[in-house]
Design a protein around this motif. Sequence first.
Motif, PDB file in Angstrom:
ATOM      1  N   ASP A 173       0.356   7.794  -3.504  1.00 12.31           N
ATOM      2  CA  ASP A 173       0.397   6.526  -2.774  1.00 12.31           C
ATOM      3  C   ASP A 173      -0.948   6.130  -2.188  1.00 12.31           C
ATOM      4  OD1 ASP A 173       3.051   6.564  -3.346  1.00 12.31           O
ATOM      5  OD2 ASP A 173       3.694   7.221  -1.353  1.00 12.31           O
ATOM      6  N   ASP A 176      -2.308   2.635  -3.191  1.00 15.91           N
ATOM      7  CA  ASP A 176      -1.472   1.555  -2.667  1.00 15.91           C
ATOM      8  C   ASP A 176      -1.629   1.420  -1.155  1.00 15.91           C
ATOM      9  OD1 ASP A 176      -0.540   1.021  -5.177  1.00 15.91           O
ATOM     10  OD2 ASP A 176       1.248   2.275  -4.966  1.00 15.91           O
ATOM     11  N   ARG A 179      -4.906  -0.155  -0.429  1.00 15.72           N
ATOM     12  CA  ARG A 179      -4.886  -1.598  -0.702  1.00 15.72           C
ATOM     13  C   ARG A 179      -4.212  -2.356   0.428  1.00 15.72           C
ATOM     14  NH1 ARG A 179      -4.383  -0.035  -6.268  1.00 15.72           N
ATOM     15  NH2 ARG A 179      -2.150   0.257  -6.065  1.00 15.72           N
ATOM     16  N   ARG A 180      -3.085  -1.822   0.931  1.00 18.68           N
ATOM     17  CA  ARG A 180      -2.396  -2.514   2.025  1.00 18.68           C
ATOM     18  C   ARG A 180      -3.256  -2.550   3.289  1.00 18.68           C
ATOM     19  NH1 ARG A 180       1.979   0.510  -0.075  1.00 18.68           N
ATOM     20  NH2 ARG A 180       1.713   2.082   1.559  1.00 18.68           N
ATOM     21  N   GLU A 607     -10.714   2.984  -4.559  1.00 14.62           N
ATOM     22  CA  GLU A 607     -10.092   1.681  -4.312  1.00 14.62           C
ATOM     23  C   GLU A 607     -10.944   0.858  -3.355  1.00 14.62           C
ATOM     24  OE1 GLU A 607      -7.248  -1.182  -5.114  1.00 14.62           O
ATOM     25  OE2 GLU A 607      -7.687   0.750  -6.045  1.00 14.62           O
ATOM     26  N   GLY A 659      -1.669  -4.571  -6.972  1.00 15.43           N
ATOM     27  CA  GLY A 659      -2.141  -3.230  -7.243  1.00 15.43           C
ATOM     28  C   GLY A 659      -2.751  -3.085  -8.612  1.00 15.43           C
TER      29      GLY A 659
END
Length: 674
Positions: A173, A176, A179-180, A607, A659
């Motif tokens: 995770d 993700d 990214r959030r 990321e 994503g």
Amino acid sequence: MTKTWLLPAVLCAAQLALWPGRALGSVAAVAVIATVVLVAAALGLRRTRPVLSVLVVAAGLTLATGVAPAEQQVFFPGDALLVISVADLVALFSVAALRDARIAALVLAGLLVWQSGLTVWQDGLTGDFPLELLSLLVVYGMVATFGRIRGRWIAERAAAARRLAQARQAHRDAADAERRRLARELHDVTAHHLTSIVVNASAARMLDRPELRAEALDFAARTGQDTLAALRRLVAIMPAPPSEAEVVAPRLADLADDFRQLGQLVTVEVPAADPPPALAAAVHGITREALTNTLRYAPGGAVRIAVSYGAQRAELVVDDDGGDGTGVAAGLGGGRGLDGMRERARALGGTLDAGPRDGGGWRVRAVFPLAAGTGAAAAGTSPRSGAPRWRRVRRSVAGRLRSQAVFDAGIVVLILLPALSVRFGAADEGGSSRAAETLLLLAMLAHAVPLLWRRARPWWVLAVVVATTWLGPLLAVTSVVSPDDGWLFLFGMGAELAAVYAVAAWGARPGLTWLAPLGAAASTATALGLLAAMGSTEDPPDGTTGLAVAVSAVAVTALFALLLALPMAACWLAGWAVRRRRSRRHAREEGGVAAAMAQAAMRAHDERARIAAGLRDAVLRHAAEVPMAAERADLDAVVGAARQALTAMRGLLDGLGRGAAGQQPEEVTSSQSG
């Protein structure tokens, strides 16, 4: 299922082979067969119903003891139930491993009372009963303690498996979650500043008043520069992981002043006490997003910000009255502000609701549990137990150390039992005096008691145990005790075996632990050889010379060394296997967690770098045009550049939401943004 029933089946078969064997014609044999099968079946329940298993086993063994013959069958009188008699120990081990300490203690006490009653029933209340009771207490106590140690070991392995699973899930995770987080951060940096520029400049264009136009251009130049600096700073630090020191939020009063300059009528009700940093950052981020939304959809309206702290929770409420209904900045939002606010609240274990309020307008209400923001989360509070992780770990370690200490004390008492039986049993004619027997008991104490520290100081304990091995021969040589009583130190050899195991399992310098069995075997064999030589000199055969006695002593010493080599080597190998298995388990569990966390950090770093590149390529260019247009006094270009920057940011945030790795936001033309 197979493993559960394997041990009961083996015990049942071995017992029936021992007795009754082929003697199946008697009523006693049939009764014993029935009770043995019953006890074996009860042992099959030891993992699912351990307490019930103990009760049935005790009842079955009581019945079998009443009907089994008391004569010697193979080894000694009363050995008819020799094999199945260990069933109660097996059941007790399961209770101690699978149930809490209170239940284990009650079952242990019950078994001791039951076994003591059986002993009195079979042998009567003899003078040796106290020693027999002590033996029962030691054996049953050690089994229960070993069960507790095993239960904690199983719990620790399950906890380690959960940590590894959580680390692997975090690895999956990581991108993700990053990214959030970055989506919220980018939204916070741009939404307020760029939206305020669009609102101010659009109002000045519509009203077409020179003083408002000049003020809007000045505001666009200053705010545009601030936005550009914030974005550049974000691009610069984004590849690095966030630190706790970065969680510093401005005061809500300063935030309210910023929005008052944009025409919002903001009032703030905040307690004097400062909230924890994490909670302050969440409250500030939610309030800023709520105020930005009022600027878009309720310009010129009255807004109330209220923060309150209760005994168990903190509450944030942002109310607006709906404004004048013009909504000049409506449509600038990307539709993710509300989700971002909810994510901030959920990150601290809270909740957030937003919707129309009675009397008109809009309300945003967030509730946070105070434990999540006051440091309990940082201290490792368990959501189920409410106790900090460090405290639960400390209790677990303390419980394990207590169990290990009790187990080691049981070993010490077992080693002392022969000396205790000599000292407190019936006096033997021709044996040592009571005073000599007391000295012998004290020597055995000095030999065995150091084992209580065998886990913490294994090498020192081995040295003391090897040195005190010579106390028995020394007492015999000085004629304090008889040579026959000196042989009691042969039973003290258990101390050497336990010390060798401890050195192999916990001793420093693992590469040298092989010296422990060699030294212990040599010392013990020499001491026993000396005792043998003393016995031969007391009553030598006719014609025996001193040289012959010395040769005989050397031969006996060599024989003892050979006999001791196997158990000493076995204990060393067992301890070494425990050390190796512990090291491999630690590497597998903790190393797996560390590897998964490192991979998660790497994915998060990748990321951040990808998003920083997109931010630099797509958003910074449009944001840089805002102050440049303001300096040219081109209000239309200011609005267009700000809208383009917002639209480019929206595209980048949409990419984060999907994503899609490596996806870059698309360019937006002036006609699309106009």
